[in-house]
Design a protein around this motif. Structure first.
Motif, PDB file in Angstrom:
ATOM      1  N   ARG A 126      45.325  21.315  60.800  1.00  0.00           N
ATOM      2  CA  ARG A 126      46.619  21.720  60.676  1.00  0.00           C
ATOM      3  C   ARG A 126      47.594  20.630  61.152  1.00  0.00           C
ATOM      4  NH1 ARG A 126      46.153  28.335  62.227  1.00  0.00           N
ATOM      5  NH2 ARG A 126      44.821  28.713  60.784  1.00  0.00           N
ATOM      6  N   GLN A 127      47.129  19.903  62.400  1.00  0.00           N
ATOM      7  CA  GLN A 127      48.368  19.020  62.542  1.00  0.00           C
ATOM      8  C   GLN A 127      48.264  17.858  61.487  1.00  0.00           C
ATOM      9  OE1 GLN A 127      47.319  16.453  66.107  1.00  0.00           O
ATOM     10  NE2 GLN A 127      44.961  16.652  65.250  1.00  0.00           N
ATOM     11  N   TYR A 128      47.552  17.618  60.811  1.00  0.00           N
ATOM     12  CA  TYR A 128      47.485  16.813  59.712  1.00  0.00           C
ATOM     13  C   TYR A 128      48.343  17.078  58.490  1.00  0.00           C
ATOM     14  CZ  TYR A 128      43.776  14.499  62.705  1.00  0.00           C
ATOM     15  OH  TYR A 128      43.347  14.173  63.479  1.00  0.00           O
ATOM     16  N   LEU A 129      48.124  18.397  58.235  1.00  0.00           N
ATOM     17  CA  LEU A 129      48.842  19.165  57.150  1.00  0.00           C
ATOM     18  C   LEU A 129      50.143  19.235  57.577  1.00  0.00           C
ATOM     19  CD1 LEU A 129      46.107  21.824  56.102  1.00  0.00           C
ATOM     20  CD2 LEU A 129      46.522  19.749  54.683  1.00  0.00           C
ATOM     21  N   ARG A 130      50.462  19.510  58.797  1.00  0.00           N
ATOM     22  CA  ARG A 130      52.069  19.657  59.062  1.00  0.00           C
ATOM     23  C   ARG A 130      52.677  18.319  59.215  1.00  0.00           C
ATOM     24  NH1 ARG A 130      49.948  23.897  62.914  1.00  0.00           N
ATOM     25  NH2 ARG A 130      49.674  22.699  64.435  1.00  0.00           N
ATOM     26  N   ALA A 131      51.941  17.250  59.434  1.00  0.00           N
ATOM     27  CA  ALA A 131      52.586  15.926  59.497  1.00  0.00           C
ATOM     28  C   ALA A 131      53.006  15.475  57.899  1.00  0.00           C
ATOM     29  CB  ALA A 131      51.629  15.022  59.889  1.00  0.00           C
ATOM     30  N   ILE A 132      52.036  15.846  57.043  1.00  0.00           N
ATOM     31  CA  ILE A 132      52.345  15.381  55.579  1.00  0.00           C
ATOM     32  C   ILE A 132      53.590  16.318  55.325  1.00  0.00           C
ATOM     33  CG2 ILE A 132      51.494  15.406  53.170  1.00  0.00           C
ATOM     34  CD1 ILE A 132      48.726  15.320  54.527  1.00  0.00           C
ATOM     35  N   CYS A 133      53.517  17.393  55.597  1.00  0.00           N
ATOM     36  CA  CYS A 133      54.726  18.511  55.131  1.00  0.00           C
ATOM     37  C   CYS A 133      55.884  17.994  55.684  1.00  0.00           C
ATOM     38  CB  CYS A 133      54.387  20.022  55.673  1.00  0.00           C
ATOM     39  SG  CYS A 133      55.432  21.190  54.749  1.00  0.00           S
ATOM     40  N   GLY A 134      56.055  17.551  57.005  1.00  0.00           N
ATOM     41  CA  GLY A 134      57.242  17.411  57.605  1.00  0.00           C
ATOM     42  C   GLY A 134      57.898  16.160  57.091  1.00  0.00           C
ATOM     43  N   PHE A 135      56.983  15.181  56.948  1.00  0.00           N
ATOM     44  CA  PHE A 135      57.387  13.901  56.182  1.00  0.00           C
ATOM     45  C   PHE A 135      58.026  14.264  54.837  1.00  0.00           C
ATOM     46  CE2 PHE A 135      56.339   9.322  55.163  1.00  0.00           C
ATOM     47  CZ  PHE A 135      57.445   8.717  55.816  1.00  0.00           C
ATOM     48  N   ALA A 136      57.051  15.232  54.089  1.00  0.00           N
ATOM     49  CA  ALA A 136      57.700  15.327  52.516  1.00  0.00           C
ATOM     50  C   ALA A 136      59.242  16.143  52.925  1.00  0.00           C
ATOM     51  CB  ALA A 136      56.967  16.311  51.993  1.00  0.00           C
ATOM     52  N   LEU A 137      59.342  16.889  53.729  1.00  0.00           N
ATOM     53  CA  LEU A 137      60.535  17.632  53.786  1.00  0.00           C
ATOM     54  C   LEU A 137      61.869  16.569  54.064  1.00  0.00           C
ATOM     55  CD1 LEU A 137      59.549  20.839  55.871  1.00  0.00           C
ATOM     56  CD2 LEU A 137      60.157  20.724  53.291  1.00  0.00           C
ATOM     57  N   CYS A 138      61.433  15.740  55.066  1.00  0.00           N
ATOM     58  CA  CYS A 138      62.463  14.725  55.238  1.00  0.00           C
ATOM     59  C   CYS A 138      62.946  13.966  54.133  1.00  0.00           C
ATOM     60  CB  CYS A 138      61.814  13.415  56.289  1.00  0.00           C
ATOM     61  SG  CYS A 138      61.736  14.390  57.878  1.00  0.00           S
ATOM     62  N   PHE A 139      61.921  13.606  53.013  1.00  0.00           N
ATOM     63  CA  PHE A 139      62.471  12.915  51.916  1.00  0.00           C
ATOM     64  C   PHE A 139      62.889  13.997  50.926  1.00  0.00           C
ATOM     65  CE2 PHE A 139      58.616  10.128  52.690  1.00  0.00           C
ATOM     66  CZ  PHE A 139      59.298   8.651  52.599  1.00  0.00           C
TER      67      PHE A 139
END
Length: 166
Positions: free
Chosen positions: A75-88
């Motif tokens: 989950r921490q890895y999926l959240r990291a990808i998602c958070g970075f995507a949301l920033c873009f």
């Protein structure tokens, strides 16, 4: 603490976590969430970027075939990808956003994070802020039918997510 709006205690806890382990992805995610909440989007992106880079490093720059949400350690890895995507998305960089959302749907085909709804909004031309308001409104009412309809519409056009994953 963050869920309760206690940003100071959140800050202390995330800092303590990084003092203990400076490669703890979820602490960086936490900082990303904190600064997103505080509307310091540049700082939020810095922390999500660090979480994303640590995630890539963890997988030695080769994404696994799948990273199911049901395995808590993923989950921490999926959240990291998602958070970075949301920033873009917040920066209106739809190409990078789409690339990361595609990756998330590949890694987690059951889409426990609801990325398919984000993709639908992005394809509809809805901004991050508009989507955030739409999601808040749906959560307040407990009625996600508007988001469901948007997803169905865009998925019928673009076929980006399979119902067999449900």
């Amino acid at each position: 603490y963050l869920a309760e709006g206690d940003t100071m205690h959140s800050l202390v806890c995330f800092k303590k976590a990084l003092d203990l382990d400076d490669k703890y992805v979820d602490a960086y995610n936490g900082f990303g969430n904190l600064y997103m909440l505080l509307e310091d989007y540049q700082k939020s992106k810095e922390y999500y970027r660090k979480a994303y880079l640590l995630t890539k490093k963890h997988f030695k720059d080769f994404w696994p075939t799948e990273l199911p949400w049901g395995i808590l350690g993923n989950r921490q890895y999926l959240r990291a990808i998602c958070g970075f995507a949301l920033c873009f998305w917040k920066e209106n960089n739809s190409q990078e956003t789409q690339n990361l959302f595609k990756l998330l749907m590949k890694l987690n085909p059951s889409d426990n994070q609801g990325i398919r709804f984000c993709v639908a909004a992005l394809l509809e031309g809805i901004s991050f802020d508009e989507y955030d308001k739409m999601q808040e409104k749906a959560a307040e009412k407990g009625d996600y039918s508007e988001m469901d309809e948007l997803f169905k519409k865009q998925n019928n056009i673009h076929k980006f997510w399979s119902y067999t994953n449900e």
